[in-house]
Scaffold this active site. Structure first.
Site, PDB file in Angstrom:
ATOM      1  N   LYS A 104      84.198 -29.744  67.063  1.00 51.04           N
ATOM      2  CA  LYS A 104      85.337 -30.421  67.693  1.00 51.04           C
ATOM      3  C   LYS A 104      85.478 -31.821  67.102  1.00 51.04           C
ATOM      4  CE  LYS A 104      82.788 -32.214  71.709  1.00 51.04           C
ATOM      5  NZ  LYS A 104      82.966 -33.637  71.367  1.00 51.04           N
TER       6      LYS A 104
ATOM      7  N   ASP B 104      77.300 -31.368  72.370  1.00 48.70           N
ATOM      8  CA  ASP B 104      76.990 -32.470  71.438  1.00 48.70           C
ATOM      9  C   ASP B 104      75.546 -32.960  71.461  1.00 48.70           C
ATOM     10  OD1 ASP B 104      79.697 -32.198  71.122  1.00 48.70           O
ATOM     11  OD2 ASP B 104      80.218 -34.239  71.700  1.00 48.70           O
TER      12      ASP B 104
ATOM     13  N   CYS C 292      82.395 -36.843  76.360  1.00 48.74           N
ATOM     14  CA  CYS C 292      82.624 -35.473  75.909  1.00 48.74           C
ATOM     15  C   CYS C 292      82.322 -34.430  76.982  1.00 48.74           C
ATOM     16  CB  CYS C 292      81.817 -35.199  74.644  1.00 48.74           C
ATOM     17  SG  CYS C 292      82.391 -36.198  73.244  1.00 48.74           S
TER      18      CYS C 292
END
Length: 215
Positions: free
Chosen positions: A114, A31, A147
């Site tokens: 995701k 991310d 995450c």
């Protein structure tokens, strides 16, 4: 301090150097998107930009050893219930959703979208890793206790061996950063490495990429 209670961080074992087989190892970059990293991002992590040079060094080393590299992209659509928690962020197709220019994937590298914190949840990540015989996962990126931690936890529950360099992850605050390191080390038996510079690849992997210069 939590209220009037002082919380001490338990000892977290840290390794200076690890050597990993290039053909059995994957690098997962979690991310590193504009909304989380760059000024003007909708959910900017204060220290995320400081990790970019370290992650970039590790990425270049992985590329030179033909190590499998996977980028995750947190991905949301209008009305996503997660926006009630964090506010609107990383809407698919926006500038904030894109991976930062310094770490842009090149042809031959994998990008996994995701919709939740966990990089394995509802994605083909596990299947991709197993198809290529991966046993060791280096996980870097942001956010450390969200995450990164959920992805590391899911990986550990699938019996991958986890490695996290301390200068390759970032959190919204110092407490969250050390919570993530503690959980990864203690609960998931992951290896915490002092720096990306202590991660060494042995041999070459099978992962071919286009040869092109990066920004």
């Amino acid at each position: 301090m939590v209220g009037r209670i002082r919380v001490e961080v338990p000892e977290i074992p840290v390794k200076e150097v690890v050597e990993l087989p290039a053909d059995k190892t994957a690098l997962i970059i979690v991310d590193m998107q504009n909304d989380f990293v760059k000024p003007g991002g909708k959910l900017r992590v204060p220290d995320a930009e400081k990790t970019v040079p370290a992650i970039r060094r590790l990425l270049e080393r992985a590329r030179s050893h033909r190590v499998m590299t996977i980028f995750t992209k947190d991905t949301h659509y209008p009305g996503d219930p997660e926006h009630r928690i964090w506010g609107e962020h990383v809407l698919r197709g926006t500038w904030g959703w894109e991976i930062i220019d310094e770490l842009k994937p090149i042809e031959g590298e994998i990008v996994v979208e995701k919709t939740r914190y966990d990089g394995f949840y509802g994605t083909p990540l596990d299947d991709l890793l197993r198809v290529y015989g991966i046993e060791h996962l280096i996980i870097v990126g942001t956010v450390a206790n969200i995450c990164v931690l959920h992805t590391a936890g899911s990986a550990a529950l699938r019996w991958y061996k986890i490695y996290v360099p301390m200068d390759g992850i970032s959190a919204l605050n110092e407490f969250d950063y050390y919570v993530a390191l503690r959980q990864i080390s203690f609960l998931y038996l992951g290896t915490i490495v002092k720096s990306v510079d202590g991660i060494r690849f042995v041999g070459e992997g099978p992962w071919r990429r286009a040869r092109q210069s990066q920004p």
